[in-house]
Design a protein around this motif. Sequence first.
Motif, PDB file in Angstrom:
ATOM      1  N   TYR A   1      49.192  47.566  48.948  1.00 14.66           N
ATOM      2  CA  TYR A   1      49.356  47.470  47.508  1.00 14.66           C
ATOM      3  C   TYR A   1      48.145  46.736  46.938  1.00 14.66           C
ATOM      4  O   TYR A   1      47.693  45.735  47.480  1.00 14.66           O
ATOM      5  CB  TYR A   1      50.638  46.718  47.146  1.00 14.66           C
ATOM      6  CG  TYR A   1      51.894  47.532  47.332  1.00 14.66           C
ATOM      7  CD1 TYR A   1      52.496  47.639  48.584  1.00 14.66           C
ATOM      8  CD2 TYR A   1      52.475  48.200  46.256  1.00 14.66           C
ATOM      9  CE1 TYR A   1      53.647  48.396  48.755  1.00 14.66           C
ATOM     10  CE2 TYR A   1      53.626  48.949  46.424  1.00 14.66           C
ATOM     11  CZ  TYR A   1      54.203  49.054  47.670  1.00 14.66           C
ATOM     12  OH  TYR A   1      55.335  49.799  47.839  1.00 14.66           O
ATOM     13  N   ARG A   2      47.651  47.244  45.821  1.00 12.96           N
ATOM     14  CA  ARG A   2      46.557  46.584  45.107  1.00 12.96           C
ATOM     15  C   ARG A   2      47.074  46.091  43.767  1.00 12.96           C
ATOM     16  O   ARG A   2      47.906  46.737  43.131  1.00 12.96           O
ATOM     17  CB  ARG A   2      45.388  47.554  44.917  1.00 12.96           C
ATOM     18  CG  ARG A   2      44.686  47.913  46.227  1.00 12.96           C
ATOM     19  CD  ARG A   2      43.569  48.916  46.000  1.00 12.96           C
ATOM     20  NE  ARG A   2      42.774  49.140  47.204  1.00 12.96           N
ATOM     21  CZ  ARG A   2      43.085  49.976  48.164  1.00 12.96           C
ATOM     22  NH1 ARG A   2      44.219  50.667  48.097  1.00 12.96           N
ATOM     23  NH2 ARG A   2      42.300  50.112  49.211  1.00 12.96           N
ATOM     24  N   ASN A   3      46.541  44.969  43.324  1.00  8.44           N
ATOM     25  CA  ASN A   3      46.989  44.356  42.085  1.00  8.44           C
ATOM     26  C   ASN A   3      46.070  44.729  40.931  1.00  8.44           C
ATOM     27  O   ASN A   3      44.839  44.639  41.054  1.00  8.44           O
ATOM     28  CB  ASN A   3      47.032  42.838  42.252  1.00  8.44           C
ATOM     29  CG  ASN A   3      47.707  42.150  41.093  1.00  8.44           C
ATOM     30  OD1 ASN A   3      47.074  41.551  40.233  1.00  8.44           O
ATOM     31  ND2 ASN A   3      49.031  42.252  41.053  1.00  8.44           N
ATOM     32  N   TYR A   4      46.660  45.136  39.826  1.00 12.65           N
ATOM     33  CA  TYR A   4      45.902  45.555  38.654  1.00 12.65           C
ATOM     34  C   TYR A   4      46.361  44.801  37.420  1.00 12.65           C
ATOM     35  O   TYR A   4      47.542  44.431  37.297  1.00 12.65           O
ATOM     36  CB  TYR A   4      46.069  47.056  38.423  1.00 12.65           C
ATOM     37  CG  TYR A   4      45.418  47.916  39.472  1.00 12.65           C
ATOM     38  CD1 TYR A   4      46.119  48.313  40.597  1.00 12.65           C
ATOM     39  CD2 TYR A   4      44.084  48.299  39.357  1.00 12.65           C
ATOM     40  CE1 TYR A   4      45.527  49.092  41.580  1.00 12.65           C
ATOM     41  CE2 TYR A   4      43.480  49.078  40.328  1.00 12.65           C
ATOM     42  CZ  TYR A   4      44.206  49.462  41.435  1.00 12.65           C
ATOM     43  OH  TYR A   4      43.609  50.220  42.411  1.00 12.65           O
ATOM     44  N   TRP A   5      45.420  44.627  36.490  1.00  9.41           N
ATOM     45  CA  TRP A   5      45.678  43.976  35.203  1.00  9.41           C
ATOM     46  C   TRP A   5      45.350  44.922  34.065  1.00  9.41           C
ATOM     47  O   TRP A   5      44.410  45.718  34.151  1.00  9.41           O
ATOM     48  CB  TRP A   5      44.831  42.721  35.042  1.00  9.41           C
ATOM     49  CG  TRP A   5      45.205  41.593  35.938  1.00  9.41           C
ATOM     50  CD1 TRP A   5      44.656  41.299  37.154  1.00  9.41           C
ATOM     51  CD2 TRP A   5      46.200  40.592  35.692  1.00  9.41           C
ATOM     52  NE1 TRP A   5      45.253  40.180  37.676  1.00  9.41           N
ATOM     53  CE2 TRP A   5      46.214  39.720  36.799  1.00  9.41           C
ATOM     54  CE3 TRP A   5      47.091  40.353  34.646  1.00  9.41           C
ATOM     55  CZ2 TRP A   5      47.061  38.629  36.893  1.00  9.41           C
ATOM     56  CZ3 TRP A   5      47.947  39.259  34.737  1.00  9.41           C
ATOM     57  CH2 TRP A   5      47.925  38.417  35.849  1.00  9.41           C
ATOM     58  N   GLY A   6      46.103  44.807  32.976  1.00  8.26           N
ATOM     59  CA  GLY A   6      45.744  45.478  31.752  1.00  8.26           C
ATOM     60  C   GLY A   6      44.718  44.676  30.984  1.00  8.26           C
ATOM     61  O   GLY A   6      44.322  43.572  31.395  1.00  8.26           O
ATOM     62  N   GLN A   7      44.300  45.213  29.849  1.00 10.89           N
ATOM     63  CA  GLN A   7      43.245  44.561  29.062  1.00 10.89           C
ATOM     64  C   GLN A   7      43.805  43.484  28.135  1.00 10.89           C
ATOM     65  O   GLN A   7      43.047  42.695  27.578  1.00 10.89           O
ATOM     66  CB  GLN A   7      42.488  45.609  28.236  1.00 10.89           C
ATOM     67  CG  GLN A   7      43.159  46.034  26.935  1.00 10.89           C
ATOM     68  CD  GLN A   7      44.368  46.928  27.131  1.00 10.89           C
ATOM     69  OE1 GLN A   7      44.673  47.370  28.245  1.00 10.89           O
ATOM     70  NE2 GLN A   7      45.062  47.225  26.045  1.00 10.89           N
TER      71      GLN A   7
END
Length: 122
Positions: free
Chosen positions: A108-114
């Motif tokens: 799993y990779r962690n992502y952020w919104g803007q």
Amino acid sequence: QVQLVESGGGLVQPGGSLRLSCAASGRIFTINAMGWYRQAPGKERELVATITSGGSITYADSAKGRFTISRDNAKNTVYLQMNSLKFEDTAVYYCNADVRQWRFDLRYRNYWGQGTQVTVSS
């Protein structure tokens, strides 16, 4: 790649409500936890609420009783209903997600919104 796009922020008076949405798109096999964090000016980013794909929810103490997190797994979308907003809720709200992109890759990779600005002001 994966993109998280938030919407729903804005200016609201104390006691008012807002509903934030965050849609994940791109190369997605499955998403585990999705959540909301916020960062006020001069402060560190902090947890607001998270929800797993199975529906387990965690709230920050500041959010309990006022905010409700939910998600639509079919749409890869997480929501944050914010009621009884206070001046101290003013912050940039960020969406976060743990994404597994490939069927045969278990990582799993962690992502952020803007981020989306929420301003509570009279």
